[in-house]
Design a protein around this motif. Sequence first.
Motif, PDB file in Angstrom:
ATOM      1  N   ALA A 178      -7.602 -11.483 -19.458  1.00 41.20           N
ATOM      2  CA  ALA A 178      -8.150 -10.478 -20.468  1.00 41.20           C
ATOM      3  C   ALA A 178      -7.237  -9.567 -20.535  1.00 41.20           C
ATOM      4  N   LEU A 179      -6.955  -9.192 -22.110  1.00 39.92           N
ATOM      5  CA  LEU A 179      -6.050  -8.315 -22.248  1.00 39.92           C
ATOM      6  C   LEU A 179      -6.644  -6.814 -22.855  1.00 39.92           C
ATOM      7  N   ALA A 180      -6.138  -5.724 -22.634  1.00 38.26           N
ATOM      8  CA  ALA A 180      -6.531  -4.433 -23.265  1.00 38.26           C
ATOM      9  C   ALA A 180      -6.192  -4.656 -24.482  1.00 38.26           C
ATOM     10  N   ALA A 181      -5.422  -5.124 -25.328  1.00 38.34           N
ATOM     11  CA  ALA A 181      -4.918  -4.909 -26.539  1.00 38.34           C
ATOM     12  C   ALA A 181      -3.953  -6.040 -26.609  1.00 38.34           C
ATOM     13  N   PRO A 182      -4.071  -6.686 -27.821  1.00 36.57           N
ATOM     14  CA  PRO A 182      -3.128  -8.039 -28.085  1.00 36.57           C
ATOM     15  C   PRO A 182      -1.832  -7.620 -27.820  1.00 36.57           C
ATOM     16  N   TYR A 183      -1.154  -8.662 -27.246  1.00 35.32           N
ATOM     17  CA  TYR A 183      -0.122  -8.411 -26.795  1.00 35.32           C
ATOM     18  C   TYR A 183       1.018  -9.744 -27.136  1.00 35.32           C
ATOM     19  N   ALA A 184       1.676  -9.585 -28.055  1.00 42.24           N
ATOM     20  CA  ALA A 184       2.210 -10.825 -28.690  1.00 42.24           C
ATOM     21  C   ALA A 184       3.352 -11.536 -27.759  1.00 42.24           C
ATOM     22  N   PRO A 185       3.880 -10.710 -26.911  1.00 42.82           N
ATOM     23  CA  PRO A 185       5.273 -11.249 -25.975  1.00 42.82           C
ATOM     24  C   PRO A 185       4.661 -11.863 -24.632  1.00 42.82           C
ATOM     25  N   LEU A 186       3.476 -11.703 -24.625  1.00 50.26           N
ATOM     26  CA  LEU A 186       2.924 -12.324 -23.303  1.00 50.26           C
ATOM     27  C   LEU A 186       3.542 -13.484 -22.717  1.00 50.26           C
ATOM     28  N   PRO A 233       8.389  -4.078 -10.589  1.00 50.51           N
ATOM     29  CA  PRO A 233       8.957  -3.841 -11.806  1.00 50.51           C
ATOM     30  C   PRO A 233       8.024  -4.882 -12.839  1.00 50.51           C
ATOM     31  N   ARG A 234       7.428  -5.865 -12.350  1.00 51.80           N
ATOM     32  CA  ARG A 234       6.781  -6.753 -13.141  1.00 51.80           C
ATOM     33  C   ARG A 234       5.417  -6.191 -13.815  1.00 51.80           C
ATOM     34  N   ARG A 235       4.996  -4.945 -13.021  1.00 52.14           N
ATOM     35  CA  ARG A 235       3.780  -4.309 -13.433  1.00 52.14           C
ATOM     36  C   ARG A 235       3.880  -3.940 -15.043  1.00 52.14           C
ATOM     37  N   SER A 236       4.835  -3.184 -15.357  1.00 54.17           N
ATOM     38  CA  SER A 236       4.950  -2.823 -16.624  1.00 54.17           C
ATOM     39  C   SER A 236       5.027  -4.112 -17.651  1.00 54.17           C
ATOM     40  N   GLU A 237       5.596  -5.050 -17.107  1.00 53.03           N
ATOM     41  CA  GLU A 237       5.917  -6.031 -18.367  1.00 53.03           C
ATOM     42  C   GLU A 237       4.213  -6.733 -18.353  1.00 53.03           C
ATOM     43  N   PRO A 275      11.512 -10.566 -29.038  1.00 57.20           N
ATOM     44  CA  PRO A 275      12.361  -9.186 -29.379  1.00 57.20           C
ATOM     45  C   PRO A 275      11.860  -7.949 -28.694  1.00 57.20           C
ATOM     46  N   ASP A 276      10.516  -7.945 -28.360  1.00 60.07           N
ATOM     47  CA  ASP A 276       9.674  -6.986 -27.881  1.00 60.07           C
ATOM     48  C   ASP A 276      10.524  -6.560 -26.640  1.00 60.07           C
ATOM     49  N   GLY A 277      11.079  -7.703 -25.916  1.00 60.91           N
ATOM     50  CA  GLY A 277      11.715  -7.394 -24.690  1.00 60.91           C
ATOM     51  C   GLY A 277      13.175  -6.771 -24.584  1.00 60.91           C
ATOM     52  N   ASN A 278      13.933  -6.746 -25.845  1.00 60.34           N
ATOM     53  CA  ASN A 278      15.063  -6.198 -26.034  1.00 60.34           C
ATOM     54  C   ASN A 278      15.034  -4.808 -26.737  1.00 60.34           C
ATOM     55  N   ALA A 279      13.718  -4.493 -27.038  1.00 56.36           N
ATOM     56  CA  ALA A 279      13.746  -3.050 -27.810  1.00 56.36           C
ATOM     57  C   ALA A 279      12.641  -2.233 -27.202  1.00 56.36           C
ATOM     58  N   HIS A 280      11.410  -2.606 -27.066  1.00 54.41           N
ATOM     59  CA  HIS A 280      10.603  -1.690 -26.510  1.00 54.41           C
ATOM     60  C   HIS A 280      10.836  -0.994 -25.342  1.00 54.41           C
ATOM     61  N   ALA A 281      11.389  -1.368 -24.388  1.00 56.31           N
ATOM     62  CA  ALA A 281      11.578  -0.386 -23.185  1.00 56.31           C
ATOM     63  C   ALA A 281      12.538   0.435 -23.407  1.00 56.31           C
ATOM     64  N   PHE A 282      13.297   0.251 -24.391  1.00 53.16           N
ATOM     65  CA  PHE A 282      14.598   0.991 -24.817  1.00 53.16           C
ATOM     66  C   PHE A 282      14.308   2.000 -25.675  1.00 53.16           C
ATOM     67  N   LEU A 283      13.390   1.718 -26.830  1.00 52.33           N
ATOM     68  CA  LEU A 283      13.365   2.680 -27.728  1.00 52.33           C
ATOM     69  C   LEU A 283      11.866   3.499 -27.962  1.00 52.33           C
ATOM     70  N   HIS A 284      10.864   2.671 -27.092  1.00 58.78           N
ATOM     71  CA  HIS A 284       9.784   3.645 -27.117  1.00 58.78           C
ATOM     72  C   HIS A 284      10.003   4.976 -26.088  1.00 58.78           C
ATOM     73  N   SER A 285       9.281   5.685 -26.321  1.00 58.87           N
ATOM     74  CA  SER A 285       9.126   7.211 -25.717  1.00 58.87           C
ATOM     75  C   SER A 285       8.784   7.098 -24.463  1.00 58.87           C
ATOM     76  N   LYS A 286       7.859   5.922 -24.114  1.00 61.57           N
ATOM     77  CA  LYS A 286       7.459   5.585 -22.891  1.00 61.57           C
ATOM     78  C   LYS A 286       8.302   4.490 -22.252  1.00 61.57           C
ATOM     79  N   GLY A 287       9.014   4.114 -22.819  1.00 61.16           N
ATOM     80  CA  GLY A 287      10.035   2.751 -22.644  1.00 61.16           C
ATOM     81  C   GLY A 287      10.403   2.696 -20.797  1.00 61.16           C
ATOM     82  N   GLY A 288      10.054   1.848 -20.082  1.00 61.77           N
ATOM     83  CA  GLY A 288      10.879   1.800 -18.734  1.00 61.77           C
ATOM     84  C   GLY A 288      12.095   1.973 -18.704  1.00 61.77           C
ATOM     85  N   LEU A 289      12.845   1.567 -19.538  1.00 63.76           N
ATOM     86  CA  LEU A 289      14.442   1.688 -19.616  1.00 63.76           C
ATOM     87  C   LEU A 289      15.170   2.722 -20.558  1.00 63.76           C
ATOM     88  N   ASN A 290      14.177   3.540 -20.960  1.00 69.17           N
ATOM     89  CA  ASN A 290      14.595   4.581 -21.954  1.00 69.17           C
ATOM     90  C   ASN A 290      15.232   5.811 -21.223  1.00 69.17           C
TER      91      ASN A 290
END
Lengths: 306, 506, 289
Positions: free
Chosen positions: B150-158, B128-132, B412-427
């Motif tokens: 090295a990141l593929a894109a900037p990731y503030a919550p890292l 489950p850490r993979r998506s994190e 905050p990304d940890g409380n929102a992204h997984a639920f509200l993003h169409s590809k979110g892991g907990l949506n």
Amino acid sequence: MLQLIGRRLLATLPLLLAVSVVVFSFIHMLPGDPAVLFLGEEATPDNLARFRAKLGFDRPLVVQYGDWLGHAVRGDLGRSIRTNQPVTQAIVERLPVTLRLIGMAMLISLCIALPLGIISAVKRNSGVDLASTFFALFGFSTPNFWLGLILIYVFALVLRWLPPSGFDGTRSLILPAITLGTALAALVTRQLRSGMLEVLRQDYVRTAQAKGLADRLVIGKHALKNALISVVTVIGLQIGALLGNTIITESLFALPGVGRLMIDSVFSRDFFVVQGVILFLAVGYVVANLVVDILYSYLDPRIRVH
Amino acid sequence: MAGWRRMVLLGVLASVGFWLATAPADAQVRGGTLRIGMDADNTTMDPHLSTAAVDRQVYNNVYGKLFDIDAKFGIVPQLVQSWEVKSGGLLYVFKLRRGVKFHDGTDFNADIVKWNFDRMRDPALASPRRSEIAPVKDVKVVDPYTVELALAAPYAPLLSVLTDRAGMMVSKAAVEKYKDDYARNPVGTGPFRFVEWVKDDHLTIKRFDGYWEKGLPYLDEVIYRPIPDQSVRFTAMRTGQIDFMHQIAPKDVAAAKAEKGLKVSEIPSLWWQGIHLNNQVAPFTSKPIRQAIWYAVDRTVIQRVAYQGLGTPAWSPFPSSMWAQDTDFSDWRRDPAKAKAKLAEGGMANGFSFTVKGLPAQVQELQIIQAQLKDVGMDMKIEQLEFGKLLADLNSHNFVALRIGWSGRPDPDGNAHAFLHSKGGLNRVRYSNPKMDELLDAARSEGDQAKRKALYAQVTRIAAEDAPYIWIHHDAEVKVWGEHVKGFEHISDGMIRVKGVSLDKK
Amino acid sequence: MATRAAALGGTSLGAIALGQFRRSIVGLVGAALVGLFILVAALAPLLSPYDPVATDFAEVLTPPSAKHLFGTDDIGRDILSRVIYGSRVSMQAGLFTVAVALSIGLPLGLIAGYVGGRVDNLLMRALEVVLSFPGLVLALGITAVLGPKLIHALFAIGVVFVPNFARLIRAQVLTVKENDFVAAARALGASDGRLVILHILPNCLAPLLVQSSFSVAFGILTESALSFLGMGTQPPTPSWGIMLSMGRGYLEQAPWLGAFPGAAIFLTVLGFNLLGDGIRDALDPRLKT
């Protein structure tokens, strides 16, 4: 005597078989497809097929039953869907608490019922008799979870003498045992009283009294032994209710026993555990009844058990 | 008094005063066993496979993490000594702490860090850490104590993510030795080492003498006892059977505060509680119907009655402890007229019937909502399920409405992204709004906090409008412990860090 | 019955029974309690001061007062009103369970007793299997399969009672079957059906009444137990069992939550038990001690 036991045992086997069929049917009596129930309605046909194959649901019912029964008689009741623990192990872990609870409850109820029943029969219509009649009526009608709540409130929360719930040694079983044993005590008191009265009226007792034998001797030797038969009868009749009340009591007092296991697994839809526990309880109940029957015929050889 | 005698007296007094002033106020005693009452048993001891919040409690004391957070949610380096962020957020350079050993004696170094990241990213493990840590595309060992991500894109919550299980370092030697059995034979770099775990009974950890922070920990041993029944757990606390209690029912908090010998600490948490509305099942496919529920629920009453005034009402996934919370947003108060209007708009002017799944412990809250919905014409039925079944139904989309909470993450990304993003892991509600996806992705890669805050304000607004979830409450984070327990620092993530905890001699 | 009375010479057994009953305090108290219960259930809307499901979030967990005689529960509902309406659920429970038990047990017992032979054997074996399960366990199992709803729980409890009723009827049938007047009626050409309805059934009435009274008591108790465990009535329906279950969580802060519904169950069950005792004593003085 041995012949009797053997015959009874043999007669019980077909009963146990029928019981196992009923228990097995439970899971297959579920409305809808058990696979869909577990995996949800959006499971792909692939998932469903794999699930069914994994649990053996795709085989004919008779084969499944035979397989399950074969495992069951060897002590393998499958595994919990939730924790993957073998069902048998789960039951065995929790059995000591349940047995201790029932044991203590029976002890307490006999400690109350024996003296109360005997005295109220001997001293008929006295204050004690009246008290015991009240006790018998009230004890039998009180919902056992209400009694439990009252006991918890008074002894655990207000007086703080005993723990309100949870299991931490024998002390935690006192309130549950009283809760469980009261209804039984009420019934045994009543039965003992009427049983003894019946015997005390008999001619041979009156003859013995007329002959001048000490009261205590008369009571002790004749009346009591015969009255005990009726006590055994009552206890035998009440085992079912006792088991049911044990489930409620364990739930109320949060005791880690077999009864609680059943409730928890019903709520979590852990069907193999439910199946295993019901089978275990039913078999236990049949065996307990058998023991009572044998005890009964031992105490009173006049009774022919067919 | 003669002059010189006065001087001596003053001197003595001054020395005593000096000594008193410099002596530690509460000298912490070494030794003792801390017994912690938990609400559930651990599911696994492998942080890379864990999906349950309860697991993290033991992990925080057995495993060292790359970073930790402090009471103000600041990032604090732990296994990392210092770090740099380069290339506009695309490169992270970690300089690792030296002299750290695992419980099995092996060294902690850059190779180990790379190996851990590779393990989490290995598809075969299905961690489950993979998506994190998805944005991390490569981990390079620069020298024995320097690692580059090295990141593929900037990731503030890292860095925030690395303060939780994704940042926990596991012993390579132990995993290679135990393989599948590692989950029951964990080896980390934390102040305590794993001793034994008897399922549903207790989990014991003991002081690790080779711990890199000298002098710590104070405690000899910590025992975790799972006591799922709330009243039994509370009783155990009061009668001294446990020294520390995790999760207390709101209705028991007053009694805990009144009890002599107990300390109660109440701070904001990271949690949100809400109802998931299955966006793909009628009638919740219709936005006005979801909005009808949004306006029918009275969150302030629920806070007052069901939570005894503890915690705060929730109108978004961001609790008051988070900078991302939009305190200006007010379109969440109960409005029966609006609710009825929305019902009519959705074509259900005569109301409708549906079932909500929830835990038995939440039946009071659900009954309150039931009454509030009935008021505007909706008939809500309650189905009580045990936690495992509830979670299973959630994950398999087997629900129309389901009430469950999220333990929350520091970022905050940890409380929102997984639920509200169409590809979110907990949506699990299958919510999809391209504008929302855009905002979430932007907030995730934006480095400036003020800009992120503005983005999350927009997220709040759109989420309230679309109402895929009905956020109801942010719990208070409450811990209870005996007054003989010293040195516990209460942080909003709810973790029981026992490194600095000691027990007074009784 | 009439024939027996004639044999006794004089007043009918019914009159004697009523006399005995009247003299038995036990039976009278029971009748009074049951009467009260039926009255409360029937007149619930008139008696209850508030709507039992009406919430009042300003008056949560208030102790008994002039405004709320039994106090309020955890979401502000009036407990007195809920206890009053709860009697309806209990009444349903008692009646429905006995109805289920009778509708299955009566024909079973009649057939088994009347036809006899292998049919009797088979039916008795089947009943034995049902009796192999402890009552509550069976009820729980059936409810688990059907789903946690009141009607399922009541059906399950009814099934648990079937063996008792069936055996009772069967025993009565066996006794009466060999009676002279039945043989006479048969000789006169009466059909089986007539025999059953006109002669056999009336004799079963007395013990059936006694058993029913006890079974209603037990049915109410078991429904409360199932609701207490979460398998019976679901919120917000006011059932005494659910109210007790809620009371458990607030035992320290608000003991009145559980005290009153529990007392209600106790009084009602006591009433039916006493009534059953009273009827039994009145109809069979030999058993009186």
